[in-house]
Design an enzyme around this catalytic site. Structure first.
Site, PDB file in Angstrom:
ATOM      1  N   GLU A  99     -39.127  -3.515 -15.090  1.00 44.55           N
ATOM      2  CA  GLU A  99     -38.127  -2.485 -15.428  1.00 44.55           C
ATOM      3  C   GLU A  99     -37.018  -3.096 -16.277  1.00 44.55           C
ATOM      4  OE1 GLU A  99     -37.083   0.438 -15.544  1.00 44.55           O
ATOM      5  OE2 GLU A  99     -37.330   1.621 -13.732  1.00 44.55           O
ATOM      6  N   ASP A 103     -30.632   1.464 -11.627  1.00 43.66           N
ATOM      7  CA  ASP A 103     -29.301   2.078 -11.529  1.00 43.66           C
ATOM      8  C   ASP A 103     -29.173   2.654 -10.112  1.00 43.66           C
ATOM      9  OD1 ASP A 103     -26.918   3.367 -12.062  1.00 43.66           O
ATOM     10  OD2 ASP A 103     -27.684   4.691 -13.582  1.00 43.66           O
ATOM     11  N   GLY A 105     -31.751   3.563  -8.410  1.00 48.06           N
ATOM     12  CA  GLY A 105     -32.961   3.076  -7.736  1.00 48.06           C
ATOM     13  C   GLY A 105     -34.035   4.141  -7.576  1.00 48.06           C
ATOM     14  N   LEU A 108     -37.390   3.425  -9.775  1.00 44.35           N
ATOM     15  CA  LEU A 108     -38.239   2.347  -9.257  1.00 44.35           C
ATOM     16  C   LEU A 108     -38.847   2.722  -7.913  1.00 44.35           C
ATOM     17  CD1 LEU A 108     -39.395  -0.407  -9.812  1.00 44.35           C
ATOM     18  CD2 LEU A 108     -37.345  -1.432  -8.831  1.00 44.35           C
ATOM     19  N   LYS A 131     -27.535  -2.386 -11.233  1.00 44.10           N
ATOM     20  CA  LYS A 131     -26.133  -2.001 -11.015  1.00 44.10           C
ATOM     21  C   LYS A 131     -25.936  -1.774  -9.523  1.00 44.10           C
ATOM     22  CE  LYS A 131     -25.721   0.631 -15.346  1.00 44.10           C
ATOM     23  NZ  LYS A 131     -25.578   2.002 -15.913  1.00 44.10           N
ATOM     24  N   ARG A 165     -31.474   0.035 -29.467  1.00 47.12           N
ATOM     25  CA  ARG A 165     -32.508  -0.655 -28.677  1.00 47.12           C
ATOM     26  C   ARG A 165     -32.803  -2.065 -29.168  1.00 47.12           C
ATOM     27  NH1 ARG A 165     -35.098   2.597 -24.971  1.00 47.12           N
ATOM     28  NH2 ARG A 165     -35.424   4.758 -25.584  1.00 47.12           N
TER      29      ARG A 165
HETATM   30  P1  5GP Z   1     -32.313   4.989 -11.730  1.00 51.36           P
HETATM   31  O1  5GP Z   1     -33.477   5.870 -11.379  1.00 51.36           O
HETATM   32  O2  5GP Z   1     -32.390   3.625 -11.130  1.00 51.36           O
HETATM   33  O3  5GP Z   1     -31.005   5.664 -11.451  1.00 51.36           O
HETATM   34  O4  5GP Z   1     -32.302   4.865 -13.289  1.00 51.36           O
HETATM   35  C1  5GP Z   1     -33.133   4.036 -13.982  1.00 51.36           C
HETATM   36  C2  5GP Z   1     -33.170   4.453 -15.433  1.00 51.36           C
HETATM   37  O5  5GP Z   1     -31.909   4.974 -15.895  1.00 51.36           O
HETATM   38  C3  5GP Z   1     -33.451   3.269 -16.292  1.00 51.36           C
HETATM   39  O6  5GP Z   1     -34.832   3.018 -16.412  1.00 51.36           O
HETATM   40  C4  5GP Z   1     -32.804   3.679 -17.600  1.00 51.36           C
HETATM   41  O7  5GP Z   1     -33.699   4.476 -18.338  1.00 51.36           O
HETATM   42  C5  5GP Z   1     -31.632   4.546 -17.201  1.00 51.36           C
HETATM   43  N1  5GP Z   1     -30.366   3.808 -17.192  1.00 51.36           N
HETATM   44  C6  5GP Z   1     -29.549   3.602 -16.143  1.00 51.36           C
HETATM   45  N2  5GP Z   1     -28.455   2.904 -16.496  1.00 51.36           N
HETATM   46  C7  5GP Z   1     -28.589   2.644 -17.815  1.00 51.36           C
HETATM   47  C8  5GP Z   1     -27.765   1.952 -18.779  1.00 51.36           C
HETATM   48  O8  5GP Z   1     -26.691   1.407 -18.494  1.00 51.36           O
HETATM   49  N3  5GP Z   1     -28.251   1.914 -20.050  1.00 51.36           N
HETATM   50  C9  5GP Z   1     -29.419   2.501 -20.419  1.00 51.36           C
HETATM   51  N4  5GP Z   1     -29.788   2.405 -21.690  1.00 51.36           N
HETATM   52  N5  5GP Z   1     -30.217   3.145 -19.545  1.00 51.36           N
HETATM   53  C10 5GP Z   1     -29.811   3.213 -18.250  1.00 51.36           C
END
Ligand code: 5GP
Length: 177
Positions: A99, A103, A105, A108, A131, A165
């Site tokens: 991954e 963020d 979670g 994942l 994070k 990117r």
């Molecule tokens: P989660 O499901 O853990 O909240 O989010 C994961 C996804 O959120 C990551 O795979 C990514 O696509 C997006 N994401 C979360 N924080 C960031 C960030 O600070 N920058 C970017 N570019 N994507 C993020």
């Protein structure tokens, strides 16, 4: 680089960490046969490429794609949807999900449940960034690059509205409220 971006993790530190992670993974999976690396699109593509090229063990590459949050049609902020699946069966294989960032979670956690149901020999995750302040789901990440604060980061595969990117470093972009 655009003026509003600030470097959080410079290219050299990312390279150094990718070296360390690949070395650890190579030791942990030595003698276990082929490792299946599953990159989560799109954000992990550069990290996956760098990590995979440093591995000294047999491995193959798969990709999977999911929607991230921000889907305005969803009433559940943690809802995740599969957009593209892996091409091959992972039953009986050693699998490592790669991954870009964890963020809350939810993404994942969704992926690990989905893949676990297919009966891999083992299933672990490797994420470049995490994070901790934003965590909503308790996930055990086996291989972690860096913990970062609650900021929006771009570069090294990560985007903001598909921009930035291919920046070599991880940078912070001010988020519009
Ligand atoms: P989660 O499901 O853990 O909240 O989010 C994961 C996804 O959120 C990551 O795979 C990514 O696509 C997006 N994401 C979360 N924080 C960031 C960030 O600070 N920058 C970017 N570019 N994507 C993020």
């Amino acid at each position: 680089m655009t003026d509003e971006l600030q470097i959080l993790i410079p290219e050299e530190r990312i390279t150094e960490r990718a070296d360390q992670l690949a070395a650890t993974i190579s030791v942990d999976y030595a003698g276990k046969g082929e490792l299946v690396l599953i990159g989560v699109l799109k954000g992990s593509f550069i990290f996956l490429a760098d990590l995979a090229r440093r591995l000294t063990i047999p491995h193959r590459i798969e990709f999977i794609a999911v929607t991230s949050y921000g889907d305005s049609e969803s009433t559940d902020p943690g809802a995740v949807r599969l957009l593209m699946d892996v091409r091959h069966d992972i039953g009986g294989q050693h699998v490592l999900v790669v991954e870009d960032i964890v963020d809350t979670g939810h993404t994942l956690s969704y992926l690990l449940k989905l893949l676990e149901a297919r009966g891999p020999a083992s299933l672990e995750s490797c994420t470049l960034l995490r994070k901790p302040d934003r965590s909503e789901v308790d996930i055990d990440v086996a291989y972690l690059g860096f913990d970062i604060p609650d900021v929006w980061v771009v570069g090294y595969g990560l985007d903001f509205a598909e921009r930035h990117r291919t920046l070599p470093s991880i940078c912070v972009i001010p988020q519009p409220e």
